[in-house]
Structure formats: structure tokens, C-alpha cells
Design an enzyme around this catalytic site. Structure first.
Site, mmCIF file in Angstrom:
data_model
loop_
_atom_site.group_PDB
_atom_site.id
_atom_site.type_symbol
_atom_site.label_atom_id
_atom_site.label_comp_id
_atom_site.label_asym_id
_atom_site.label_seq_id
_atom_site.Cartn_x
_atom_site.Cartn_y
_atom_site.Cartn_z
ATOM 1 N N LYS A 165 17.071 -0.382 5.128
ATOM 2 C CA LYS A 165 17.366 0.367 6.332
ATOM 3 C C LYS A 165 16.402 1.536 6.457
ATOM 4 O O LYS A 165 15.810 1.912 5.444
ATOM 5 C CB LYS A 165 18.817 0.841 6.333
ATOM 6 C CG LYS A 165 19.136 1.898 5.279
ATOM 7 C CD LYS A 165 20.536 2.402 5.442
ATOM 8 C CE LYS A 165 20.617 3.428 6.541
ATOM 9 N NZ LYS A 165 20.859 4.803 6.047
ATOM 10 N N ASP A 194 22.353 -4.022 3.419
ATOM 11 C CA ASP A 194 23.295 -2.968 3.769
ATOM 12 C C ASP A 194 24.089 -2.748 2.496
ATOM 13 O O ASP A 194 24.941 -3.568 2.145
ATOM 14 C CB ASP A 194 24.214 -3.417 4.906
ATOM 15 C CG ASP A 194 25.105 -2.278 5.360
ATOM 16 O OD1 ASP A 194 25.699 -1.608 4.485
ATOM 17 O OD2 ASP A 194 25.208 -2.044 6.568
ATOM 18 N N HIS A 195 23.781 -1.675 1.765
ATOM 19 C CA HIS A 195 24.315 -1.602 0.408
ATOM 20 C C HIS A 195 25.843 -1.482 0.370
ATOM 21 O O HIS A 195 26.460 -1.760 -0.636
ATOM 22 C CB HIS A 195 23.620 -0.499 -0.412
ATOM 23 C CG HIS A 195 24.075 0.889 -0.117
ATOM 24 N ND1 HIS A 195 23.641 1.597 0.970
ATOM 25 C CD2 HIS A 195 24.929 1.716 -0.781
ATOM 26 C CE1 HIS A 195 24.210 2.789 0.962
ATOM 27 N NE2 HIS A 195 24.992 2.895 -0.086
ATOM 28 N N HIS A 258 26.681 0.635 7.856
ATOM 29 C CA HIS A 258 27.732 0.545 6.842
ATOM 30 C C HIS A 258 29.146 0.481 7.434
ATOM 31 O O HIS A 258 29.966 -0.341 7.036
ATOM 32 C CB HIS A 258 27.685 1.749 5.891
ATOM 33 C CG HIS A 258 26.317 2.038 5.345
ATOM 34 N ND1 HIS A 258 25.414 1.057 5.051
ATOM 35 C CD2 HIS A 258 25.698 3.205 5.038
ATOM 36 C CE1 HIS A 258 24.306 1.599 4.568
ATOM 37 N NE2 HIS A 258 24.453 2.905 4.568
ATOM 38 N N LYS A 359 28.795 14.739 6.952
ATOM 39 C CA LYS A 359 28.174 15.435 5.819
ATOM 40 C C LYS A 359 28.888 16.774 5.670
ATOM 41 O O LYS A 359 29.436 17.306 6.647
ATOM 42 C CB LYS A 359 26.687 15.711 6.109
ATOM 43 C CG LYS A 359 25.866 14.461 6.400
ATOM 44 C CD LYS A 359 25.365 13.831 5.127
ATOM 45 C CE LYS A 359 24.495 12.627 5.423
ATOM 46 N NZ LYS A 359 24.307 11.755 4.261
HETATM 47 C C1 BG6 Z 1 22.704 5.860 3.123
HETATM 48 C C2 BG6 Z 1 22.574 6.992 4.094
HETATM 49 O O1 BG6 Z 1 22.482 4.624 3.759
HETATM 50 O O2 BG6 Z 1 24.001 5.855 2.565
HETATM 51 C C3 BG6 Z 1 22.911 8.329 3.450
HETATM 52 O O3 BG6 Z 1 21.253 7.028 4.609
HETATM 53 C C4 BG6 Z 1 24.252 8.257 2.773
HETATM 54 O O4 BG6 Z 1 22.879 9.385 4.402
HETATM 55 C C5 BG6 Z 1 24.329 7.052 1.873
HETATM 56 O O5 BG6 Z 1 24.446 9.451 2.046
HETATM 57 C C6 BG6 Z 1 25.716 6.894 1.312
HETATM 58 O O6 BG6 Z 1 25.756 5.883 0.350
HETATM 59 P P1 BG6 Z 1 26.853 5.916 -0.791
HETATM 60 O O7 BG6 Z 1 26.682 4.609 -1.478
HETATM 61 O O8 BG6 Z 1 26.542 7.095 -1.653
HETATM 62 O O9 BG6 Z 1 28.151 6.063 -0.089
#
Ligand code: BG6
Length: 512
Positions: A165, A194-195, A258, A359
Site C-alpha cells: 500500500k 493488506d496486512h 484495512h 491517531k
Molecule cells: C498502516 C498505516 O497501514 O497500518 C499506519 O499506514 C498504521 O498509519 C498501521 O499505523 C497500523 O498497523 P497495525 O498493524 O499496527 O495496526
């Protein structure tokens, strides 16, 4: 443990040997996520024998310097800790390839290097290209891979691409990127990452719904009153993140990908099978069914955006968003968004799905809560205690991954008094081990050719269609005006406008 390729630990058949080429290898993602993920797969005995990893980036470095940098971060973040002996074996698989992203010669040299690795390995030329560079180079990388013939699957071997992404910044740019990708790789060889889909609890949503007979009969508008998806983060713009974030904002950064993915897993119909397309066909129908907030009035009514002002998080004072490093002091980029989504399908008619993301909220937590309609209020309505709220099923994505169900119980004693109690399942205690990092699962799936947990072209484009309407509503509400930007103190749970959004429907945000 001296051998990272332990046969005894393998939990499923290993994918074939391949070479993983990471574009943007000097970046944060490679150091913090990708290499630690590959290292942990090696520790768990999941990494295919004969894997090679090539870091492709612009800076001039030797293999040694590159490896040392990776080691330093791995020590800090590796899920299973850092073992010097295992790392020693692991780093022998890692090499560095210096080239500009636009330099055709760099890709010709890469092709020669890959051929040499294949020959050494005994001819298996499987390649996994991971594009983790800055997004402005995505097109260059893809076009040069094609010119160098690296996109072709040859001699029974495969060539696949993972694209990080952001996958575009709006529908038009996502479509363009999809064109470029699809002119280079076939859709079946394209893995849009998309992790969140690799997170253990996100994967468990389908299992919870479809492997347990008790939920699905109730999983509809008849029994469910509302659904909430919350993604809270305590971090702000550390590490110079403001530069990227100020051009993106909460809606594009996390909701488009996400959180809409989580929503689609909660709202989808049962797929006919668990194939990648079987699952994604159902997910995309949900995103396509989202009611479009396609006028400034509808955006105003259904979406709240906000920025944090100076405040305190985890006991430390923090600056407001507009004072953050690399952020425009007059920025109109949202760091918080709350929205009401309506999934216009037979199953979900009239059920609001609320999403909020921010945030600099009090803590890091992501969860989905499914709020059931209360039981008919005829028997216990004169009984003291909380009985009118209905059952709530909470799927905790992170941290403390698990699932809980809130229900009403009688307080022990000689009188009839009621109180809500919680049935709770924690991954950590039930299974006695931590979950793999999302990137571990996703890298392995891409090596194994399983795209189920990756976004398909149509999913990405449908999600952008929904997001674009909101962006347009904000930024073009007539005569160049911008719709209002709410404000909240850093370290609080968001602006009061977000509370009002739910109060209109007689609902309120769940307290985390
Ligand atoms: C990323 C965003 O894709 O996901 C970040 O760009 C965000 O802004 C992050 O902090 C959150 O990932 P996780 O796995 O820490 O919830």
C-alpha cells in the site's frame, strides 16, 4: 537451535524454493516487518529450503552493511527474539542489489543475478517480487520488470508480484496502477497486500461465523442492531511520518483498505468454497453494496473528520497535529474519522456499521463489536441492574487477541438482581503461544500461490469508489469550500461530533 530449517516444525507443506526480491529494501517496512517476518518463518521451520532474498534499493551498500542494518532492527523487533546462530544462517540467504528504480541496466543485472542463483539452486526459477518502494516508483519498477522479462513465468516456474500500500490515492490512480500491474503480471500472480487480512483474529472472523452453528442464524438485521469497528492508535506522527500522512489522512490510510476489509469479512455471505476467488467474490459484494455518501450533505450527515490538538498520551504531553514535523500548519488532513456505513443488502438492511479510526487516542486497540438487539423487555424490566443493552460480541483484533460475549447474569444471592458479565476467550491462554505476525502468513501464502488473504482488483477499486465520494464531499462542498474539521484533545476518545453521529441513531460508542 542451530538449523533454521527444522523439518520437525513444519505445519503445512512448504512452498517451493524461490527468490524474494524486495524493492525499497533500505526502507522501514523491510527492516521492521519483512525481514523479521522471513527470519521468524525460518525459526519456525516454515521457510522453504533454498530461499534467497535480494534487497533492491538505490543507496550504495555492500551485502555486509545491508545485513548489519537488518540485524540491528531484527534484534529489536523479532517476535521470537534474535538468536545470533540462527541469524548467521539466515543472513547468508540475504544479498543487496544496488540500482536506481528507473535504471534499465539495474534490472538486466538483476535478471543475470537471478539466473545465477537459479543455476546454483538446481534450476528452479521461482521469483517473488515485493514492491515496497515509495509509491511514485511503483510504475517504474513494474515496467522495468517487464522489459527485463522478469514478469514471465518460465519452464514450469512462477513469477509473482506483491504490491504494498498505498494502492493508489483515489479510484483513478488505483485503476491506473491496476492497468500497469495487469499489463505486467496476470491477476492470479498479483498479490495486493493488506496486512490486516494476515492478522490472526481477522482470519478468525470467517471461522467464528461459519464453523460455529450458533452465530450465523442470528447474523442479520433481525437480531443485530449495529456493528462497530474501532481502530485506535496512541501514536502520532513520529519518525517523520507527517510528510506521508498529511497527504493521506485517516480515511485513505486505514479505512479504504484495512477497515473496509474487516467490514467485508463481518458482513459477507458464506462463500461457496474457501478458494481465493470464492472468498473474494463475497467480500467484494459487500463493498459494492455500501450506500454511497455522494453529496456534501450526505457526507456531513454520515462522516465526521477531526484533528487532534495538543494534549497528553500515556502521561506525556504531545503537540497538536498541525504542529507536527512535516505537517502543513494549515493542514486540512484528518487524523480521525468516524463514519456510518450502510450495507444495502437483504441481510443488513437498516443496520448501521460504524467505523472510527484515530491517531493520538488513549491507547492502541482494534476491535469489532457486534451489538445484538435486546431481549423482549417483559420479564426482568422491573429488576434492578442493566438488562436493556443486549448481547455484545467483541472480536479483539489487537492487542490481547480474542473474542468475548457480553451477556446478562443473575448476581448470586437471595434476591433477583442482574448484571452484565463477559465470556472471554484469549488466544494467548487458549493456545499457549503468540500469533505469527501478519507479514509472516502473507509472505508464505504468496510463496505458496494462495491469494485468499490479498485484495483483488475489484475490491480495491470498489473501496476507492466509496472513499472518493467522501473525499469529494469534504473538499468540494461548493465554491471551493471545505466541510468542517472537528477537533479533539490528544489522548481523548475523539470529538463530540463522533458521539453525536451515533446518538442520532440512539446508539453510542462502545467504551474500550
Ligand atoms: C498502516 C498505516 O497501514 O497500518 C499506519 O499506514 C498504521 O498509519 C498501521 O499505523 C497500523 O498497523 P497495525 O498493524 O499496527 O495496526
Amino acid at each position: 537451535m542451530s538449523n533454521p530449517f527444522r523439518e520437525d516444525l513444519v505445519s503445512r507443506s512448504r512452498p517451493e524454493a524461490c527468490t524474494v526480491v524486495i524493492f525499497g529494501a533500505t526502507g522501514d517496512l523491510t527492516h521492521r516487518k519483512l525481514i523479521p517476518a522471513l527470519y521468524n518463518l525460518a525459526i519456525d521451520g516454515e521457510l522453504p529450503t533454498g530461499v534467497k532474498i535480494i534487497g533492491f534499493a538505490r543507496r550504495d551498500k555492500s551485502d555486509e552493511v545491508f545485513r548489519d542494518g537488518l540485524k540491528e532492527l531484527n534484534r529489536e523487533v523479532s517476535r521470537n527474539g534474535h538468536d545470533e546462530e540462527i541469524w548467521g544462517d539466515f543472513e547468508n540467504m540475504v544479498e543487496y542489489h544496488q540500482s536506481e528504480f528507473q535504471d534499465a541496466d539495474g534490472y538486466r543485472r538483476l535478471a543475470e543475478r537471478l539466473d545465477a542463483i537459479d543455476a546454483e539452486r538446481g534450476g528452479k526459477g521461482n521469483r517473488l517480487f515485493y514492491i515496497a518502494s515509495a509509491p511514485e516508483y511503483f510504475d517504474d519498477v513494474l515496467e522495468h520488470l517487464k522489459s527485463a522479462g522478469l514478469n514471465e513465468s518460465r519452464d514450469g516456474c512462477w513469477s509473482r508480484v506483491i504490491v504494498e500500500k498505498p494502492f493508489g490515492v483515489d479510484l483513478a490512480s488505483a485503476r491506473h496502477l491496476n492497468e500497469v500491474v495487469n499489463q505486467t503480471f496476470e491477476e492470479k500472480d498479483t498479490y495486493r497486500i493488506d496486512h490486516y487480512l494476515g492478522k490472526e483474529t481477522a482470519q478468525n472472523i470467517m471461522v467464528l461465523r461459519f464453523a460455529n452453528a450458533i452465530f450465523e442464524p442470528l447474523w442479520n438485521s433481525r437480531y443485530i442492531k449495529q456493528v462497530q469497528i474501532t481502530c485506535a492508535e496512541h501514536l502520532g506522527m513520529e519518525g517523520g511520518r507527517g510528510g506521508y500522512y498529511d497527504k493521506s489522512g485517516a480515511l485513505r490510510d486505514m479505512v479504504q483498505n484495512h477497515l473496509l476489509q474487516l467490514l467485508s469479512l463481518v458482513a459477507m455471505e458464506p462463500p461457496t468454497d474457501l478458494s481465493a476467488d470464492g472468498v473474494r467474490d463475497e467480500k467484494v459484494k459487500v463493498i459494492r453494496s455500501l450506500r454511497q455518501w455522494d453529496s456534501p450533505e450526505l457526507v456531513e450527515e454520515n462522516v465526521v473528520r477531526a484533528q487532534y490538538s495538543a494534549g497528553h498520551v500515556h502521561g506525556k504531553s504531545v503537540v497538536g497535529y498541525r504542529e507536527e514535523d512535516r505537517v502543513d500548519p494549515e493542514s486540512m488532513t484528518e487524523t480521525y474519522v468516524a463514519l456510518r456505513c450502510m450495507v444495502d443488502t437483504w441481510r443488513w438492511s437498516g443496520v448501521p456499521f460504524y467505523i472510527r479510526m484515530g491517531k493520538r487516542l488513549p491507547k492502541k486497540a482494534t476491535e469489532i463489536s457486534v451489538h445484538f438487539r435486546p431481549a423482549p423487555n417483559v420479564l426482568f424490566n422491573a429488576t434492578p441492574g442493566e438488562t436493556d443493552e443486549g448481547n455484545v460480541l467483541v472480536i479483539r483484533i489487537q492487542p490481547d487477541e480474542g473474542i468475548s460475549l457480553r451477556m446478562v447474569s443473575k448476581i448470586p444471592g437471595t434476591t433477583l438482581r442482574l448484571e452484565p458479565v463477559k465470556m472471554d476467550f484469549h488466544y494467548s491462554t487458549s493456545f499457549g503461544k503468540g500469533s505469527p505476525e501478519a507479514y509472516e502468513r502473507l509472505l508464505l501464502d504468496a510463496m505458496a500461490g494462495d491469494a485468499t488473504l490479498f485484495a483483488r482488483r475489484d475490491e480495491v477499486e470498489e473501496a476507492w469508489r466509496f472513499i472518493d465520494h467522501i473525499q469529494r464531499g469534504w473538499h468540494d462542498s461548493g465554491e471551493g469550500d471545505e466541510l468542517s474539521m472537528a477537533e479533539f484533545v490528544a489522548g481523548s476518545w475523539g470529538p463530540e461530533e463522533a458521539d453525536a453521529l451515533l446518538e442520532k441513531d440512539g446508539n453510542s460508542w462502545r467504551r474500550l
